[in-house]
Design a protein around this motif. Structure first.
Motif, PDB file in Angstrom:
ATOM      1  N   GLY A  12       0.807  -1.216   0.000  1.00  0.00           N
ATOM      2  CA  GLY A  12       0.000   0.000   0.000  1.00  0.00           C
ATOM      3  C   GLY A  12       0.836   1.260   0.000  1.00  0.00           C
ATOM      4  N   SER A  13       2.147   1.151   0.144  1.00  0.00           N
ATOM      5  CA  SER A  13       3.001   2.329   0.178  1.00  0.00           C
ATOM      6  C   SER A  13       3.206   2.903  -1.220  1.00  0.00           C
ATOM      7  N   ASN A  14       3.252   2.033  -2.229  1.00  0.00           N
ATOM      8  CA  ASN A  14       3.410   2.482  -3.607  1.00  0.00           C
ATOM      9  C   ASN A  14       2.038   2.515  -4.264  1.00  0.00           C
ATOM     10  N   ARG A  15       1.426   3.694  -4.308  1.00  0.00           N
ATOM     11  CA  ARG A  15       0.059   3.844  -4.809  1.00  0.00           C
ATOM     12  C   ARG A  15       0.079   4.681  -6.077  1.00  0.00           C
ATOM     13  N   THR A  16      -0.419   4.117  -7.163  1.00  0.00           N
ATOM     14  CA  THR A  16      -0.416   4.790  -8.457  1.00  0.00           C
ATOM     15  C   THR A  16      -1.843   4.965  -8.957  1.00  0.00           C
ATOM     16  N   PRO A  17      -2.312   6.200  -9.190  1.00  0.00           N
ATOM     17  CA  PRO A  17      -3.657   6.391  -9.762  1.00  0.00           C
ATOM     18  C   PRO A  17      -3.734   5.773 -11.153  1.00  0.00           C
ATOM     19  N   TYR A  18      -4.929   5.209 -11.464  1.00  0.00           N
ATOM     20  CA  TYR A  18      -5.105   4.556 -12.755  1.00  0.00           C
ATOM     21  C   TYR A  18      -6.576   4.627 -13.128  1.00  0.00           C
ATOM     22  N   PRO A  19      -6.913   4.742 -14.420  1.00  0.00           N
ATOM     23  CA  PRO A  19      -8.337   4.768 -14.815  1.00  0.00           C
ATOM     24  C   PRO A  19      -9.038   3.469 -14.425  1.00  0.00           C
ATOM     25  N   ASN A  20     -10.314   3.588 -14.083  1.00  0.00           N
ATOM     26  CA  ASN A  20     -11.114   2.407 -13.753  1.00  0.00           C
ATOM     27  C   ASN A  20     -11.208   1.516 -14.988  1.00  0.00           C
ATOM     28  N   THR A  21     -10.877   0.244 -14.828  1.00  0.00           N
ATOM     29  CA  THR A  21     -10.854  -0.683 -15.963  1.00  0.00           C
ATOM     30  C   THR A  21     -12.189  -1.395 -16.179  1.00  0.00           C
ATOM     31  N   LEU A  22     -13.198  -1.091 -15.349  1.00  0.00           N
ATOM     32  CA  LEU A  22     -14.479  -1.815 -15.411  1.00  0.00           C
ATOM     33  C   LEU A  22     -15.621  -0.872 -15.783  1.00  0.00           C
ATOM     34  N   LYS A  23     -16.586  -1.381 -16.530  1.00  0.00           N
ATOM     35  CA  LYS A  23     -17.771  -0.610 -16.906  1.00  0.00           C
ATOM     36  C   LYS A  23     -18.717  -0.443 -15.725  1.00  0.00           C
ATOM     37  N   SER A  24     -19.553   0.591 -15.808  1.00  0.00           N
ATOM     38  CA  SER A  24     -20.438   0.933 -14.683  1.00  0.00           C
ATOM     39  C   SER A  24     -21.729   0.130 -14.662  1.00  0.00           C
ATOM     40  N   ILE A  25     -22.202  -0.311 -15.821  1.00  0.00           N
ATOM     41  CA  ILE A  25     -23.512  -0.964 -15.917  1.00  0.00           C
ATOM     42  C   ILE A  25     -23.336  -2.448 -16.238  1.00  0.00           C
ATOM     43  N   ASP A  26     -24.075  -3.272 -15.517  1.00  0.00           N
ATOM     44  CA  ASP A  26     -24.041  -4.713 -15.739  1.00  0.00           C
ATOM     45  C   ASP A  26     -25.479  -5.236 -15.739  1.00  0.00           C
ATOM     46  N   TYR A  27     -25.686  -6.361 -16.369  1.00  0.00           N
ATOM     47  CA  TYR A  27     -26.984  -7.041 -16.322  1.00  0.00           C
ATOM     48  C   TYR A  27     -26.729  -8.545 -16.254  1.00  0.00           C
ATOM     49  N   GLY A  28     -27.717  -9.281 -15.755  1.00  0.00           N
ATOM     50  CA  GLY A  28     -27.508 -10.718 -15.608  1.00  0.00           C
ATOM     51  C   GLY A  28     -28.749 -11.397 -15.074  1.00  0.00           C
TER      52      GLY A  28
END
Length: 260
Positions: A189-205
């Motif tokens: 947790g000491s090395n923290r790098t911001p990164y874009p969210n790799t997952l979509k917001s909407i799901d169905y199932g």
């Protein structure tokens, strides 16, 4: 000698307490066996009823790899594993009676997950084990067809419970899906790098499960287990996950419904 007398006295008192407790327990069971009152006898005649739910859930992802996963391009992952994450779910519930044993149920729920380490991975050219941390607050909207049994006797009470099964579909929307993620290295947790969210917001199932309903004097309590399977590919197509074909999300819920 005095200690022996005290010990025998304590044994005598303890024996009296055990006998008294056993007699009270027997009297309690006997009185329960004589109870013939049926709680909420007209509940099955209600055209609809409302309630609330509270529970916990465990979520995890499935990763389907591309053919190139064993030899990915630079900057892509060559090893990836999901993490299990617990969250709290709170919801409202409305049930419409179609006939004696078939009902239609809507149970909009908020999944309060907070910030979770959703998967670990290794990148090409880097031996460090990295973790993707993503914040989420999911609105789950499931609609299910519920089939329930007749009420039956249990615990010396008349018509106090029934069991049921259900199956249906769902839509999930992550309110924090546009937020950025954070990558940490080697679990420190000491090395923290911001990164874009790799997952979509909407799901169905689709979802399915089973439960028990207990008809008490003023409310119906229904503990339930539900299995939820996502059908949409949640992979946004980020270069980091170019060697992963698709990602699907799954949930296991344990929920207690409280209905009128």
């Amino acid at each position: 000698f005095t200690r022996k007398i005290k010990f025998r006295h304590m044994q005598h008192l303890l024996r009296k307490q055990i006998i008294t407790g056993a007699l009270l327990l027997c009297i309690s069971f006997a009185s329960m066996a004589q109870r013939g009152e049926v709680y909420q006898p007209f509940h099955d005649d209600l055209p609809y009823y409302l309630g609330m739910s509270i529970g916990v859930n465990n979520s995890y992802f499935n990763f389907n790899r591309n053919k190139e996963f064993s030899n990915p391009a630079a900057g892509a992952v060559y090893a990836i594993n999901p993490n299990n994450n617990l969250a709290l779910n709170l919801g409202l519930i409305g049930t419409l009676r179609l006939n004696t044993h078939t009902l239609l149920r809507l149970n909009p729920t908020v999944l309060i997950a907070g910030s979770k380490n959703v998967y670990t991975f290794k990148e090409v050219g880097d031996t460090a084990i990295k973790t993707m941390n993503i914040s989420s607050a999911i609105i789950n909207i499931p609609l299910a067809l519920k089939i329930e049994s007749d009420r039956y006797n249990a615990f010396h009470y008349t018509d106090i419970m029934r069991h049921y099964v259900f199956i249906g579909g769902k839509i999930d929307y992550d309110l924090l899906g546009s937020n950025k993620a954070i990558i940490t290295s080697n679990g420190t947790g000491s090395n923290r790098t911001p990164y874009p969210n790799t997952l979509k917001s909407i799901d169905y199932g689709f979802e399915m499960g089973l439960g028990l309903s207990f008809y008490l004097q003023y409310a119906t309590i229904s503990p339930e287990v539900k299995f939820s399977y996502g059908l949409r590919n949640l992979n946004k197509g980020d270069a980091l996950l170019s060697s992963v074909r698709d990602i699907t999300g799954n949930f296991v819920y344990f929920t207690i419904h409280i209905e009128n």
